[in-house]
Motif scaffolding. Sequence first.
Motif, mmCIF file in Angstrom:
data_model
loop_
_atom_site.group_PDB
_atom_site.id
_atom_site.type_symbol
_atom_site.label_atom_id
_atom_site.label_comp_id
_atom_site.label_asym_id
_atom_site.label_seq_id
_atom_site.Cartn_x
_atom_site.Cartn_y
_atom_site.Cartn_z
ATOM 1 N N ALA A 199 25.764 -19.784 -50.568
ATOM 2 C CA ALA A 199 26.155 -20.961 -51.348
ATOM 3 C C ALA A 199 27.025 -20.494 -52.505
ATOM 4 C CB ALA A 199 24.937 -21.712 -51.878
ATOM 5 N N ALA A 200 27.884 -21.393 -52.978
ATOM 6 C CA ALA A 200 28.751 -21.059 -54.106
ATOM 7 C C ALA A 200 29.114 -22.327 -54.855
ATOM 8 C CB ALA A 200 30.021 -20.355 -53.626
ATOM 9 N N GLY A 214 29.291 -14.922 -45.221
ATOM 10 C CA GLY A 214 29.457 -14.754 -46.652
ATOM 11 C C GLY A 214 30.781 -15.335 -47.099
ATOM 12 N N VAL A 215 30.862 -15.727 -48.383
ATOM 13 C CA VAL A 215 32.073 -16.369 -48.876
ATOM 14 C C VAL A 215 32.200 -16.124 -50.377
ATOM 15 C CG1 VAL A 215 30.943 -18.591 -49.393
ATOM 16 C CG2 VAL A 215 33.383 -18.554 -48.828
ATOM 17 N N ASP A 216 33.441 -16.031 -50.861
ATOM 18 C CA ASP A 216 33.695 -15.993 -52.296
ATOM 19 C C ASP A 216 35.071 -16.597 -52.561
ATOM 20 O OD1 ASP A 216 33.017 -15.562 -54.935
ATOM 21 O OD2 ASP A 216 33.775 -13.515 -54.997
ATOM 22 N N VAL A 252 36.290 -15.121 -46.424
ATOM 23 C CA VAL A 252 35.188 -15.498 -45.539
ATOM 24 C C VAL A 252 34.771 -14.270 -44.740
ATOM 25 C CG1 VAL A 252 34.430 -16.968 -43.640
ATOM 26 C CG2 VAL A 252 35.987 -17.888 -45.381
ATOM 27 N N VAL A 253 33.499 -13.899 -44.875
ATOM 28 C CA VAL A 253 32.940 -12.795 -44.102
ATOM 29 C C VAL A 253 32.453 -13.363 -42.776
ATOM 30 C CG1 VAL A 253 31.237 -10.950 -44.071
ATOM 31 C CG2 VAL A 253 32.209 -11.709 -46.242
ATOM 32 N N TYR A 302 32.945 -10.267 -52.677
ATOM 33 C CA TYR A 302 33.229 -10.368 -54.108
ATOM 34 C C TYR A 302 34.713 -10.129 -54.357
ATOM 35 C CZ TYR A 302 28.175 -9.813 -54.448
ATOM 36 O OH TYR A 302 26.818 -9.972 -54.294
ATOM 37 N N LEU A 303 35.315 -10.958 -55.184
ATOM 38 C CA LEU A 303 36.683 -10.773 -55.651
ATOM 39 C C LEU A 303 36.608 -10.181 -57.050
ATOM 40 C CD1 LEU A 303 36.980 -12.898 -53.326
ATOM 41 C CD2 LEU A 303 38.915 -13.833 -54.605
ATOM 42 N N ARG A 304 37.009 -8.929 -57.207
ATOM 43 C CA ARG A 304 36.939 -8.237 -58.491
ATOM 44 C C ARG A 304 38.154 -7.317 -58.637
ATOM 45 N NH1 ARG A 304 33.418 -11.485 -58.392
ATOM 46 N NH2 ARG A 304 31.202 -11.207 -58.940
ATOM 47 N N ASP A 305 38.663 -7.211 -59.853
ATOM 48 C CA ASP A 305 39.789 -6.322 -60.138
ATOM 49 C C ASP A 305 39.241 -4.940 -60.461
ATOM 50 O OD1 ASP A 305 42.114 -5.081 -60.908
ATOM 51 O OD2 ASP A 305 42.403 -6.263 -62.724
ATOM 52 N N LEU A 306 39.445 -3.991 -59.570
ATOM 53 C CA LEU A 306 38.898 -2.650 -59.744
ATOM 54 C C LEU A 306 39.829 -1.702 -60.483
ATOM 55 C CD1 LEU A 306 37.172 -2.031 -56.288
ATOM 56 C CD2 LEU A 306 36.163 -2.910 -58.403
ATOM 57 N N ASP A 307 41.141 -1.852 -60.297
ATOM 58 C CA ASP A 307 42.071 -0.896 -60.904
ATOM 59 C C ASP A 307 42.734 -1.418 -62.165
ATOM 60 O OD1 ASP A 307 43.563 -2.770 -59.556
ATOM 61 O OD2 ASP A 307 44.945 -1.341 -58.647
ATOM 62 N N GLY A 308 42.320 -2.595 -62.641
ATOM 63 C CA GLY A 308 42.814 -3.108 -63.908
ATOM 64 C C GLY A 308 44.254 -3.552 -63.907
ATOM 65 N N ASP A 309 44.797 -3.898 -62.722
ATOM 66 C CA ASP A 309 46.188 -4.342 -62.661
ATOM 67 C C ASP A 309 46.320 -5.861 -62.729
ATOM 68 O OD1 ASP A 309 45.238 -5.088 -60.178
ATOM 69 O OD2 ASP A 309 46.841 -4.127 -59.033
#
Length: 626
Positions: free
Chosen positions: A279-280, A332-334, A348-349, A395-402
């Motif tokens: 759920a989201a 899964g979804v984000d 979508v996973v 998960y949508l996340r910025d890992l390299d800070g760009d």
Amino acid sequence: MSMSRAHPAFAVAVSLVCGVVSAGAASAQALDNQWVTFSKQNPHLSYAPLPDGGGNITSSDTQVLFRAGDLDRDGWNDVVAVRKQQASQQGKRAAVLLMNVQGVLTDKTAQYATASDAPGGDQGFLTPCDNYEVAIGDVNNDGWDDVVTAVGLSDGSPKSISHPRVYMNLGDDVNGNWLGLKYEASRFPQLQTFTSPHDVAPRFSGLALADVTGDGFEDLYFVDFDGTETGISENFADDLNDRLLVNSGGTPATAGYFTDESQVRMTPTQLLSGFGADAASYDVNADGLMDLIKLTTLTNPRKVAIRYNDPSDVGNFTGMGEQVISTSAPYGVDFGDLNHDAFTDVVVVDEAADKFRLGTGVGAEPLFYATWGAGTDFSYITGAGQDSGFGHNAYLRDLDGDGWNDVLITDVDADLTGCGRRLHIYHNTGTIPGDMNLVLREEAELASGNYGAGWKGVVGMLNADLKGSYDVLADDLDHDGDNDMLVGICAGTSFWQNETNPTYCQVDLGFQGPGGATLSVCGGGALAKGYTATLSVTDAPPSSQAWIIVGVQNNPTPFKGGTLVPVPILLLVPLVTNGSGAITIPNIQGGGGPFSVYIQTLVADGSQPAGFAFTNAVRMDLLANP
């Protein structure tokens, strides 16, 4: 004032004095694209053997879900870890409260998360539950984040164990000491079936905490699952389906109690789930209202469906129908922004190939549904078809800070057991806002296949570090401005430090002046054992007498024309600025904590009315030894 040799501030003072002495003395398409580097730093993770699950946070039969929030409001994000037996099995586990003690995630469950008003000796987090999900948010608007869990497969257990649990944040006492979390059983009602109403234990696997009614208070949405692939069936008459519970609102004293309003705010079709896996909540069409997303799979219906909030009747979804954006076998979804435009994107996973879809706009009234591009496969250095299948959390996340969100997808199935696949991390290679040909690619060191040698996804993580991943938390846990990772796999849980920002500066408290001198304490990481930092004073009067002032308390006090922060003074370290008005002290040692030391520099300056220039004050956070 007496001074103990064991005091952490003494070690800092010794480092300062010793430092004074020593101071005088590739292509985007190629393999090994080192776009971001992580290093395993388990000294940042501290817990004693746990009472269940083999003593570890995760194991081959104990899964986890992480969520982060600053529970004690000290500026460092803490972590709640809810645990259960792997996949669809009836095995309860205790939850874990990892308080962020100046960069070290420290198990404080027994100290801060055992309070409860439930009967029968309930012990809060330490009461084993079948927790599938957890959310952190302020449910009564008192300024302190609370914790809500989602529970499944607890048929026959009392309500306090079989239903979602609301843990209220008790805030600080009169002396500023945090009091922790308390499970309050009355905040969540006993749930009943719609037909021939009778009490039943929910089977909730997904949870969204969001204000859907527009009154400023967080509501709760849960998705339900029925039978499982592990053979645990459900009586048809006991099926709850999804539920939407509305916050009582009002004042902090009256808010945070939830009432089931599912039937008046959603249709039977909207509430129907077969195997609800996720759920989201997200404002998908950017109208300022929180929409609800559910994912149901395995049996009919199989879909990812968006239920848009009705702008003409906020909090009601019945007139808006649903928009289905995937119908294969989703798990899964984000949602978030992948290509830097004004429209929502989605990952979508899927049991087969995971996909992402880019938003293209918003459709016509009266529904104003988002519009979407086609599903796009993720890319791989060594060919297609390597996403392993059967993933779960996205998960949508910025890992390299760009500034561009990357994507992380865990692999342990929501329903079936097994640790044979691995976590995938996809690099967002975008540079042009609005690019509809965006490439999200899993980088690799070697062309060795899905499970072969070399780092995969990010520099530093090998197949063994990724295999059998339950969950991954990407958050700035060490306070240096980039997202670190807490990774729970079948072989255990590890802290991965992001090396994007190699210069970690201790906390600047301000209070600079008179004068323009500046103080900083920076190094390659937080001040754990084995890490060092360099103290620098710049822009001070040249060739002038100076003093570094050390204390263990933060009591800003008027002094010599400025504000002195380390009061009372524990130690004065005399120095002289160089011809450029600078001081440099290298190799200040970390470790010995957790403890904070406050420092500030005074410099003789005849141009100031009281004869002194004041730097800003800095709080040095010493971390615990491993």
